[in-house]
Enzyme design. Structure first.
Site, PDB file in Angstrom:
ATOM      1  N   GLY A  95      73.543 103.073  43.960  1.00 54.36           N
ATOM      2  CA  GLY A  95      73.882 101.931  44.494  1.00 54.36           C
ATOM      3  C   GLY A  95      74.680 101.235  43.443  1.00 54.36           C
ATOM      4  O   GLY A  95      74.309 100.056  42.711  1.00 54.36           O
ATOM      5  N   THR A  96      75.949 101.520  43.355  1.00 53.72           N
ATOM      6  CA  THR A  96      76.755 100.953  42.163  1.00 53.72           C
ATOM      7  C   THR A  96      77.352  99.689  42.533  1.00 53.72           C
ATOM      8  O   THR A  96      77.767  98.896  41.379  1.00 53.72           O
ATOM      9  CB  THR A  96      78.073 102.130  41.886  1.00 53.72           C
ATOM     10  OG1 THR A  96      78.595 102.398  43.154  1.00 53.72           O
ATOM     11  CG2 THR A  96      77.551 103.294  41.138  1.00 53.72           C
ATOM     12  N   ASN A  97      76.939  99.266  43.656  1.00 50.07           N
ATOM     13  CA  ASN A  97      77.352  97.625  43.680  1.00 50.07           C
ATOM     14  C   ASN A  97      76.528  96.825  43.169  1.00 50.07           C
ATOM     15  O   ASN A  97      77.102  95.891  42.426  1.00 50.07           O
ATOM     16  CB  ASN A  97      77.539  97.338  45.296  1.00 50.07           C
ATOM     17  CG  ASN A  97      78.427  98.346  46.332  1.00 50.07           C
ATOM     18  OD1 ASN A  97      79.372  98.703  45.602  1.00 50.07           O
ATOM     19  ND2 ASN A  97      78.202  98.439  47.594  1.00 50.07           N
ATOM     20  N   CYS A 155      76.549 105.861  46.890  1.00 45.35           N
ATOM     21  CA  CYS A 155      76.756 105.166  48.265  1.00 45.35           C
ATOM     22  C   CYS A 155      77.435 103.764  48.090  1.00 45.35           C
ATOM     23  O   CYS A 155      77.621 103.072  48.905  1.00 45.35           O
ATOM     24  CB  CYS A 155      75.675 105.438  49.074  1.00 45.35           C
ATOM     25  SG  CYS A 155      74.225 104.199  48.535  1.00 45.35           S
ATOM     26  N   MET A 162     111.922  96.734  33.068  1.00 43.40           N
ATOM     27  CA  MET A 162     112.243  96.387  31.596  1.00 43.40           C
ATOM     28  C   MET A 162     113.619  96.315  31.497  1.00 43.40           C
ATOM     29  O   MET A 162     114.732  96.571  32.521  1.00 43.40           O
ATOM     30  CB  MET A 162     111.704  97.275  30.906  1.00 43.40           C
ATOM     31  CG  MET A 162     110.079  97.380  30.673  1.00 43.40           C
ATOM     32  SD  MET A 162     109.619  98.736  29.802  1.00 43.40           S
ATOM     33  CE  MET A 162     109.670  99.952  30.690  1.00 43.40           C
ATOM     34  N   ARG A 177      68.523 103.677  55.234  1.00 42.60           N
ATOM     35  CA  ARG A 177      67.628 102.834  54.052  1.00 42.60           C
ATOM     36  C   ARG A 177      66.995 101.782  54.646  1.00 42.60           C
ATOM     37  O   ARG A 177      67.441 101.205  55.860  1.00 42.60           O
ATOM     38  CB  ARG A 177      69.043 102.272  53.252  1.00 42.60           C
ATOM     39  CG  ARG A 177      68.435 101.328  52.074  1.00 42.60           C
ATOM     40  CD  ARG A 177      69.496 100.558  51.199  1.00 42.60           C
ATOM     41  NE  ARG A 177      69.932  99.680  52.020  1.00 42.60           N
ATOM     42  CZ  ARG A 177      71.216  98.959  51.494  1.00 42.60           C
ATOM     43  NH1 ARG A 177      71.536  99.427  50.489  1.00 42.60           N
ATOM     44  NH2 ARG A 177      71.926  98.214  52.299  1.00 42.60           N
ATOM     45  N   LYS A 183     112.055 109.034  30.632  1.00 43.80           N
ATOM     46  CA  LYS A 183     113.468 109.037  30.599  1.00 43.80           C
ATOM     47  C   LYS A 183     113.894 109.982  29.497  1.00 43.80           C
ATOM     48  O   LYS A 183     114.813 111.023  29.471  1.00 43.80           O
ATOM     49  CB  LYS A 183     114.119 107.878  30.650  1.00 43.80           C
ATOM     50  CG  LYS A 183     115.634 107.908  30.557  1.00 43.80           C
ATOM     51  CD  LYS A 183     116.308 106.503  30.670  1.00 43.80           C
ATOM     52  CE  LYS A 183     115.863 105.783  32.063  1.00 43.80           C
ATOM     53  NZ  LYS A 183     116.783 104.707  32.280  1.00 43.80           N
ATOM     54  N   GLY A 205     113.102  99.193  37.180  1.00 44.15           N
ATOM     55  CA  GLY A 205     113.796  97.887  37.148  1.00 44.15           C
ATOM     56  C   GLY A 205     112.983  96.732  36.308  1.00 44.15           C
ATOM     57  O   GLY A 205     113.234  95.608  36.279  1.00 44.15           O
ATOM     58  N   ARG A 253     118.388 101.676  26.612  1.00 47.54           N
ATOM     59  CA  ARG A 253     117.416 101.616  27.855  1.00 47.54           C
ATOM     60  C   ARG A 253     116.309 101.821  27.502  1.00 47.54           C
ATOM     61  O   ARG A 253     115.868 102.809  26.581  1.00 47.54           O
ATOM     62  CB  ARG A 253     117.914 102.594  28.784  1.00 47.54           C
ATOM     63  CG  ARG A 253     119.341 102.512  29.359  1.00 47.54           C
ATOM     64  CD  ARG A 253     119.426 103.715  30.186  1.00 47.54           C
ATOM     65  NE  ARG A 253     120.956 103.940  30.749  1.00 47.54           N
ATOM     66  CZ  ARG A 253     121.718 103.694  31.712  1.00 47.54           C
ATOM     67  NH1 ARG A 253     120.837 103.221  32.728  1.00 47.54           N
ATOM     68  NH2 ARG A 253     122.786 103.803  32.016  1.00 47.54           N
ATOM     69  N   ARG A 272     113.977 112.627  37.260  1.00 42.73           N
ATOM     70  CA  ARG A 272     112.402 112.083  37.156  1.00 42.73           C
ATOM     71  C   ARG A 272     111.933 112.545  38.640  1.00 42.73           C
ATOM     72  O   ARG A 272     112.709 112.542  39.622  1.00 42.73           O
ATOM     73  CB  ARG A 272     112.265 110.750  36.734  1.00 42.73           C
ATOM     74  CG  ARG A 272     112.792 109.705  37.975  1.00 42.73           C
ATOM     75  CD  ARG A 272     112.426 108.300  37.470  1.00 42.73           C
ATOM     76  NE  ARG A 272     113.257 107.501  38.342  1.00 42.73           N
ATOM     77  CZ  ARG A 272     113.513 106.056  38.233  1.00 42.73           C
ATOM     78  NH1 ARG A 272     113.007 105.653  37.286  1.00 42.73           N
ATOM     79  NH2 ARG A 272     114.110 105.682  39.314  1.00 42.73           N
ATOM     80  N   GLU A 315      69.889 101.278  41.435  1.00 42.88           N
ATOM     81  CA  GLU A 315      70.860 100.341  41.547  1.00 42.88           C
ATOM     82  C   GLU A 315      70.441  99.268  40.365  1.00 42.88           C
ATOM     83  O   GLU A 315      70.962  98.153  40.559  1.00 42.88           O
ATOM     84  CB  GLU A 315      71.116  99.843  42.839  1.00 42.88           C
ATOM     85  CG  GLU A 315      70.076  99.657  43.796  1.00 42.88           C
ATOM     86  CD  GLU A 315      70.256  99.081  45.395  1.00 42.88           C
ATOM     87  OE1 GLU A 315      71.559  99.128  45.505  1.00 42.88           O
ATOM     88  OE2 GLU A 315      69.335  99.323  46.067  1.00 42.88           O
ATOM     89  N   TYR A 361      77.008 114.493  45.982  1.00 44.22           N
ATOM     90  CA  TYR A 361      78.004 114.224  46.824  1.00 44.22           C
ATOM     91  C   TYR A 361      78.360 112.468  46.541  1.00 44.22           C
ATOM     92  O   TYR A 361      77.750 111.889  45.924  1.00 44.22           O
ATOM     93  CB  TYR A 361      77.478 114.229  48.094  1.00 44.22           C
ATOM     94  CG  TYR A 361      76.323 113.073  48.391  1.00 44.22           C
ATOM     95  CD1 TYR A 361      76.434 111.754  48.881  1.00 44.22           C
ATOM     96  CD2 TYR A 361      75.005 113.503  48.231  1.00 44.22           C
ATOM     97  CE1 TYR A 361      75.523 111.037  49.143  1.00 44.22           C
ATOM     98  CE2 TYR A 361      73.845 112.857  48.274  1.00 44.22           C
ATOM     99  CZ  TYR A 361      74.242 111.394  48.841  1.00 44.22           C
ATOM    100  OH  TYR A 361      73.277 110.764  48.971  1.00 44.22           O
ATOM    101  N   SER A 381      70.298 107.850  44.987  1.00 43.84           N
ATOM    102  CA  SER A 381      71.613 107.611  45.382  1.00 43.84           C
ATOM    103  C   SER A 381      71.978 106.240  44.775  1.00 43.84           C
ATOM    104  O   SER A 381      71.193 105.306  44.873  1.00 43.84           O
ATOM    105  CB  SER A 381      71.888 107.334  46.858  1.00 43.84           C
ATOM    106  OG  SER A 381      72.935 107.208  47.126  1.00 43.84           O
ATOM    107  N   HIS A 420     116.125  98.448  45.060  1.00 41.79           N
ATOM    108  CA  HIS A 420     114.971  97.791  44.617  1.00 41.79           C
ATOM    109  C   HIS A 420     113.835  97.773  45.601  1.00 41.79           C
ATOM    110  O   HIS A 420     112.888  98.130  45.605  1.00 41.79           O
ATOM    111  CB  HIS A 420     114.996  96.681  43.857  1.00 41.79           C
ATOM    112  CG  HIS A 420     113.541  95.919  43.367  1.00 41.79           C
ATOM    113  ND1 HIS A 420     113.075  95.266  44.155  1.00 41.79           N
ATOM    114  CD2 HIS A 420     112.910  96.295  42.298  1.00 41.79           C
ATOM    115  CE1 HIS A 420     111.883  94.887  43.286  1.00 41.79           C
ATOM    116  NE2 HIS A 420     111.779  95.610  42.180  1.00 41.79           N
TER     117      HIS A 420
HETATM  118  C1  PEP Z   1      75.049  99.059  46.474  1.00 38.51           C
HETATM  119  O1  PEP Z   1      74.423  98.268  46.023  1.00 38.51           O
HETATM  120  O2  PEP Z   1      75.581  99.763  45.779  1.00 38.51           O
HETATM  121  C2  PEP Z   1      74.615  99.513  47.907  1.00 38.51           C
HETATM  122  C3  PEP Z   1      75.324 100.544  48.429  1.00 38.51           C
HETATM  123  O3  PEP Z   1      73.964  98.809  48.572  1.00 38.51           O
HETATM  124  P1  PEP Z   1      74.203  97.355  49.099  1.00 38.51           P
HETATM  125  O4  PEP Z   1      76.009  97.521  48.802  1.00 38.51           O
HETATM  126  O5  PEP Z   1      73.946  97.524  50.524  1.00 38.51           O
HETATM  127  O6  PEP Z   1      73.693  96.373  48.091  1.00 38.51           O
HETATM  128 MG    MG Z   2      72.539  97.661  46.820  1.00 37.83          MG
END
Ligand code: PEP
Ligand code: MG
Length: 917
Positions: free
Chosen positions: A805-807, A870, A108, A657, A27, A106, A97, A357, A784, A890, A803, A479
Site C-alpha cells: 500500500g504505497t500510498n 495496490c 532556450m 480488504r 541537435k 523553443g 543554438r 530529430r 504499508e 503484479y 500487497s 509552437h
Molecule cells: C495504500 O495505502 O497504498 C492503499 C492502497 O490503501 P488506501 O489508499 O486505501 O489507504
Molecule cells: Mg492504505
C-alpha cells in the site's frame, strides 16, 4: 590527453554521431550523424553538455582548455568556408543554438547572424550586392543579441518587445504593413536606434568584436538552460535538471536572400495521423524562426497536402529542391527507422538541412507508426513497444463529441470557424484569452479553452491547465501545435478568421462576438470550432472496448491498439490487476485487460444507498450486541456486492480488504447534518456529538484505522469475512470458479495479522461447513507501514500474500500526511528538494528501498510468496518499471490505467532484457 569539449562536423565527416545525444545534445548529435551520411549540413561545431554542468558548478566559468578548442574549431570552420570571422570582405557568420539531449522546443535561446558588425555588414552587402538584405540581417542580429545576450526585455510581461516597438514605429512612419517593405536606409537607421536603445537601457555598448559576440552568445545559451520557461518545461516533461544543454555553432545559411531562397520544416510522416506521407510547410524568402514562430502562415510542402488551390506548394515552386528533399526524407526515414522532424533552408537554390530529430506525434500517430513499421519489418515488436509512451495511451482513450450533439451544432450554425487540426480529440470549455487566466480559471474548477493569436513558451502552464487550445495564426508546426500535441491537448491552430482583441477580452469572427467566459467547443480531429457547449463521449478505442465488440470492430485505431497491447502482453512478466469496488468498474477493468482485482476497498461499498445508516448504527452502538445487530444488516448487502464481483471475475483472483478508514469518516461533521442524523437515529444530539468527539483524532490517518479497527471490533472483520465467504460459496454453487483473497490493512506487527487471521479463518470455516462446500481462499496483508516492511519475514509466516500500500507507505516513510502534504509540495518541487510528487511517482530510493527489503525478507520465509502493489503508483509507468525490477508479481491500478500499466510492464521487461544483453 586533453579532454575533448568541442566536436566538429563538416565536409562529410563529423567527430560525433547520433549515439552521443547525452554529450552533444539531440541537435548536435544528429547534425553530426547527417554530416556522416553525406546529407548537406552547414558545417560547424558543438560544445558539449559537460560544459553546461561545469559552467553552473564553477560560478559561470569555463574550463581553461575550452577557449583553445573553440578557437581551433573556428579556424577549421573558416578554412572550410573560405571566409573569416570578422573579415570585412568575406565575413563568416554563424548561428549559436542550444540543444539538450531531450528536445525542448523553443524553450532556450538562439542567436542568428552572429559575426556582423559595422564593418562586416559592408562585406556582406558587397558580396550579395544587396544592401537591404545585409542591413536586414544586421538589425535582426542586434535585436536578437540585445534581447538574448544582453537581456533587454519588455519591462512588463504584456508589453511589446522594445526592439519590436521601434520597428512598429518605423512601419507606421512609412505606412507599411510588413518589414520587407522597409528600405535599406530604414533598416540602417534601425540598427543605430537599436544600439542606442541598448546603451541607454543596459549601460553597455553593443559589442563590435565578433569573438566577444560569440562568447556572449555561448554564455547566453548556457544561461538559458535555467530560464523560467525552460525550468517549467522540464518540470512538466520530467526532464532532469542536470542534463544540461550543448551549444551548436554553425555557419549561417540564408533563406531570406530572395525568391530563390526559403526555409521550412517537415515530418517524414504525418504527425497527427501517422500516415506514411511527407508532411511539412515552408516559406519563400524567410529566415529560420519565421515558420515555427507562427508570424506568417506557411504554405504546404506538397500538392497532396494542399487544401486551398490558391496556395503554392514547394513541389510546385521549386520542384528540384522538393525532389532532393524527398530523397533526404527517404534516407533519414530508412536510417533512423522512425518518423523524423526536419528543418531545412534553401539558399540561392541550394538545399541545406539544419536539423533532424525524432518527431513528436499524437498518440494516434504513435500507435500507427509503431504498428506499421513492425508490419513492414522495419522494426521489431519490442522496438515498437518501446516507442509508444504509456502516457500517450490516455490520449487514445480520450473523448470525442457526441455525434448527434455535433450534428445538431452544425445544423444550428454553431460552427464558428475552421483551422488546422493540430491535436485530435474533443474539448469543450469557457474561453479565456491569456495563459495566466487559464491557470486561474482552471484552479477554480472551470473547463477552459485558451484562445491566443499564437502561443509562446511563456504560455505552457496555461496550456497545460486548458482542455483545448485555439490559435489564430501559425501552422501545424507552430509552437501551439507542437507543444499542444505533445501535451495531448485538443488543439486547433491557424484559424485565420479569428480577430482577437486581448485588451477587451473578446474576439470577433465575421459578425459574431465571443467574450471571455463564453463556451466554445473544439474538434481537434477536424479543426472545427463551435460556439457553445457540445457534450463529449468516449474515444473510438474506448467505445469499442466498453461496448465489448472486441476484435470484430473495423476501427483501425482500435485494431492497432489491440495489436500493440497484445505484443505488450507477450513481453511482460508482471501481472496487471485493478483496484475496483463495483461490478461495473470490474467489467470495465476486464475490458481494459485486467487479470485480477488487487484491491476492493470494502468501505466504498458502505456509501451505497442507505447502507450508511447501518454503518452509523454500528458505530453508535455501545456494545458488541448492538454492533452485531447493525452488522447483520450490512452483511447481505456486502455479500451481494461480492457475488456480483465474483461472477464478473469468473475465477480470477479477487483481493478484498477488510475495513480500513477511521470511523469518524462515516459520521457527519456539519451541525445541521449531525442534527438530522440524531433525529433519524432516534438518539439525542448531545449523545451523537459526544460520540463524534470521542472518535476525533489528531492524526486520523495514523490513528484507529486499518487492522486496529478489526482488532478492537473483531465483529467487523468477522462480518466481512463471513460476507466474502458466503458470497464465494454461493457463486461457486452457481458453477463459477471463485478465488477470494482476504487482505488485512495497515499491519506493522505479525501479532496483528495473527489476530485478524484467526477471526477470518474461523468465519471461513464456519461458512464452508454451513454451505457444505470448500472454497480455496487466501489471507494476506498490505505492507504499508515501515515496521511491516522491516519485519516482513515474520509477517510472511502468517501471510499468504503481500500487497504494497504505497500510498500509506509513502506517508509513513516520509513522515508526511497524505491529506495535506500538498500545502508545501509545490515549494518542495520548486526548490528541487523533491524531483516529483512522491504520492504520484514512487520514491524508489526511500519507499522503494523498504519495499526491496520487504520482498527479500518475505521471500526468505516463503520463496514463492505472491507480492503485488495496490497504491496509486501501480499505474504510473516509472513506478511500474521499479515494481518489475524488484520482482513483484503484479501491479494493481484503476481501470483506465490498466492499458498504461500493461504497456509500462512490457517496457520494463524489455528494458531489463536489453540491459542484460
Ligand atoms: C495504500 O495505502 O497504498 C492503499 C492502497 O490503501 P488506501 O489508499 O486505501 O489507504
Ligand atoms: Mg492504505
Amino acid at each position: 590527453m586533453v579532454h575533448q569539449y568541442v566536436y566538429f562536423f563538416g565536409d562529410g565527416k563529423a567527430d560525433g554521431n547520433a549515439q552521443m545525444k547525452g554529450l552533444l545534445g539531440g541537435k548536435g548529435a544528429n547534425l553530426a550523424e547527417m554530416t556522416n551520411l553525406g546529407i548537406p549540413v552547414p558545417p560547424g561545431f558543438t560544445i558539449t553538455t559537460e560544459i553546461c554542468g561545469y559552467y553552473y558548478e564553477n560560478n559561470l566559468q569555463y574550463p581553461p582548455d575550452l577557449k583553445a578548442q573553440v578557437d581551433d574549431a573556428l579556424r577549421r570552420l573558416e578554412s572550410l568556408m573560405g571566409r573569416k570571422f570578422g573579415d570585412p570582405e568575406a565575413p563568416l557568420l554563424v548561428s549559436v543554438r542550444s540543444g539538450a539531449a531531450s528536445s525542448m522546443p523553443g524553450m532556450m535561446d538562439t542567436v542568428l547572424n552572429l559575426g556582423l558588425n559595422d564593418q562586416t555588414v559592408l562585406g556582406l552587402m558587397k558580396e550579395t550586392q544587396d544592401e537591404r538584405f545585409a542591413y536586414d540581417c544586421y538589425r535582426r542580429f542586434v535585436a536578437m543579441y540585445g534581447d538574448v545576450v544582453l537581456g533587454l526585455k519588455p519591462a512588463q510581461k504584456d508589453q511589446t518587445d522594445p526592439f519590436e516597438h521601434i520597428l512598429e514605429e518605423m512601419r507606421k512612419r512609412r505606412n507599411v504593413h510588413f518589414d520587407s517593405e522597409l528600405p535599406a536606409s530604414d533598416l540602417k537607421e534601425l540598427v543605430e536606434r537599436y544600439k542606442t536603445l541598448i546603451r541607454a537601457h543596459m549601460d553597455v555598448m553593443f559589442p563590435q568584436d565578433p569573438m566577444e559576440q560569440l562568447w556572449g552568445a555561448i554564455g547566453a545559451v548556457f544561461g538559458s538552460w535555467n530560464n523560467p520557461r525552460a525550468i517549467a518545461y522540464r518540470e512538466l516533461n520530467n526532464i532532469p535538471a542536470d542534463m544540461g544543454t550543448a551549444v551548436n555553432i554553425q555557419a549561417m545559411v540564408f533563406g531570406n536572400m530572395g525568391e530563390d531562397c526559403g526555409t521550412g520544416v517537415g515530418f517524414t510522416r504525418n504527425p497527427a495521423t501517422g500516415e506514411n506521407v511527407f508532411y511539412g510547410e515552408y516559406l519563400i524568402n524567410a529566415q529560420g524562426e519565421d515558420v515555427v514562430a507562427g508570424i506568417r502562415t506557411p504554405q504546404p510542402i506538397n500538392k497532396a497536402q494542399k487544401t486551398d488551390p490558391n496556395t503554392l506548394s514547394l513541389e510546385e515552386t521549386m520542384p528540384e529542391i522538393y525532389q532532393q528533399l524527398e530523397e533526404v526524407r527517404r534516407r533519414l526515414g530508412r536510417h533512423y527507422r522512425d518518423m523524423q522532424d526536419i528543418e531545412f533552408t534553401i539558399q540561392k537554390g541550394k538545399l541545406w538541412m539544419l536539423q533532424t530529430r525524432t518527431g513528436k506525434r499524437t498518440a494516434f500517430a504513435s500507435f500507427k507508426i509503431a504498428v506499421d513499421m513492425v508490419r513492414a519489418n522495419i522494426i521489431t515488436k519490442e522496438e515498437a513497444l518501446m516507442r509508444v509512451d504509456p502516457d500517450q495511451l490516455n490520449q487514445l482513450l480520450r473523448p470525442v463529441f457526441d455525434p448527434k450533439a455535433k450534428e445538431a451544432a452544425v445544423k444550428s450554425k454553431a460552427l464558428l470557424a475552421k483551422g488546422l487540426n493540430a491535436g485530435p480529440g474533443a474539448a469543450t470549455g469557457r474561453v479565456v484569452f491569456s495563459a495566466p487566466d487559464a491557470e486561474q480559471w482552471a484552479a477554480k474548477g472551470e473547463k477552459i479553452i485558451l484562445v491566443r493569436v499564437e502561443t509562446s513558451p511563456e504560455d505552457i502552464r496555461g496550456m497545460h491547465a486548458s482542455q483545448g487550445i485555439l490559435t489564430a495564426r501559425g501552422g501545424m508546426t507552430s509552437h501551439a501545435a507542437l507543444v499542444g500535441r505533445q501535451m495531448g491537448k485538443v488543439c486547433v491552430v491557424g484559424c485565420n478568421a479569428l480577430e482577437i482583441e486581448y485588451r477587451t477580452h473578446r474576439m470577433t469572427v465575421g459578425d459574431r462576438i465571443i467574450r471571455e467566459g463564453d463556451w466554445l467547443s473544439l474538434d481537434g480531429t477536424t479543426g472545427e470550432v463551435f460556439v457553445g457547449q457540445i457534450p463529449t463521449q468516449p474515444s473510438e478505442v474506448l467505445s469499442v472496448i466498453l461496448e465489448g465488440k472486441g476484435a470484430t470492430s473495423d476501427s483501425q485505431v482500435y485494431q492497432d491498439y489491440m495489436e500493440l497491447l497484445g505484443w505488450a502482453d507477450e513481453c511482460r512478466t508482471l501481472g496487471v490487476w485493478t483496484n475496483a469496488d463495483q461490478p461495473n468498474q470490474v467489467e470495465m477493468a476486464l475490458a481494459f485487460g485486467a487479470e485480477g482485482i488487487g484491491l476492493t476497498r470494502t468501505e466504498h461499498m458502505f456509501f451505497e444507498g442507505d447502507r450508511i445508516d447501518a454503518v452509523r448504527e454500528m458505530i453508535l452502538s455501545d456494545d458488541v450486541e448492538g454492533r452485531k445487530r447493525a452488522l447483520a444488516k450490512l452483511l447481505p448487502m456486502q455479500k451481494e456486492d461480492f457475488k456480483g464481483i465474483f461472477r464478473v471475475m469468473q475465477g480470477k483472483p479477487v483481493t478484498i480488504r477488510t475495513l480500513d478508514p477511521p470511523l469518524h469518516e462515516f459520521l457527519p461533521h456539519e451541525e445541521k447534518d449531525i442534527e438530522k442524523l440524531a433525529h433519524d437515529m432516534w438518539v439525542p444530539v448531545e449523545r451523537l456529538q459526544a460520540k463524534i468527539e470521542s472518535l476525533h483524532e489528531v492524526n486520523p490517518m495514523l490513528g484507529h484505522r486499518g487492522c486496529r479497527l478489526g482488532i478492537v471490533f473483531p465483529e467487523i472483520t468477522e462480518m466481512q469475512a463471513q460476507a466474502i465467504m458466503e458470497a464465494a460459496c454461493e457463486v461457486k454453487k452457481e458453477g463459477i470458479d471463485v478465488h477470494p483473497e482476504i487482505m488485512i490493512p495497515l499491519v506493522g506487527h505479525v501479532a496483528e495479522l495473527k489476530n485478524q487471521r484467526a477471526v477470518v479463518d474461523a468465519a471461513a470455516q464456519e461458512v464452508m461447513k454451513r454451505y457444505e462446500i470448500q472454497v480455496p481462499y487466501r489471507v494476506g496483508t498490505m505492507i504499508e507501514v515501515p515496521r511491516g516492511a522491516l519485519t516482513a519475514d515474520a509477517i510472511a509466516e502468517v501471510a499468504e500474500f503481500f500487497s504494497f500500500g504505497t500510498n500509506d507507505l509513502t506517508q509513513t516513510v516520509f513522515g508526511i500526511s497524505r491529506d495535506d502534504a500538498g500545502r508545501f509540495l509545490s515549494d518542495y518541487l520548486g526548490a528541487r528538494i523533491w524531483e516529483s510528487d512522491p504520492f504520484e511517482k514512487l520514491d524508489q530510493v526511500g519507499v522503494g528501498g523498504l519495499m526491496e527489503i520487504a520482498v527479500q525478507k518475505g521471500r526468505s520465509t516463503k520463496p514463492d510468496l505472491k507480492i503485488g502493489i495496490c497504491g496509486e503508483h501501480g499505474g504510473e509507468p516509472s513506478s511500474v518499471d521499479f515494481c518489475h525490477r524488484i520482482g513483484l508479481n503484479y501491479v494493481s491500478c484503476s481501470p483506465y490505467r490498466v492499458p498504461v500499466a500493461r504497456l509500462a510492464a512490457a517496457q520494463a521487461a524489455i528494458r531489463q532484457k536489453n540491459a542484460k544483453s
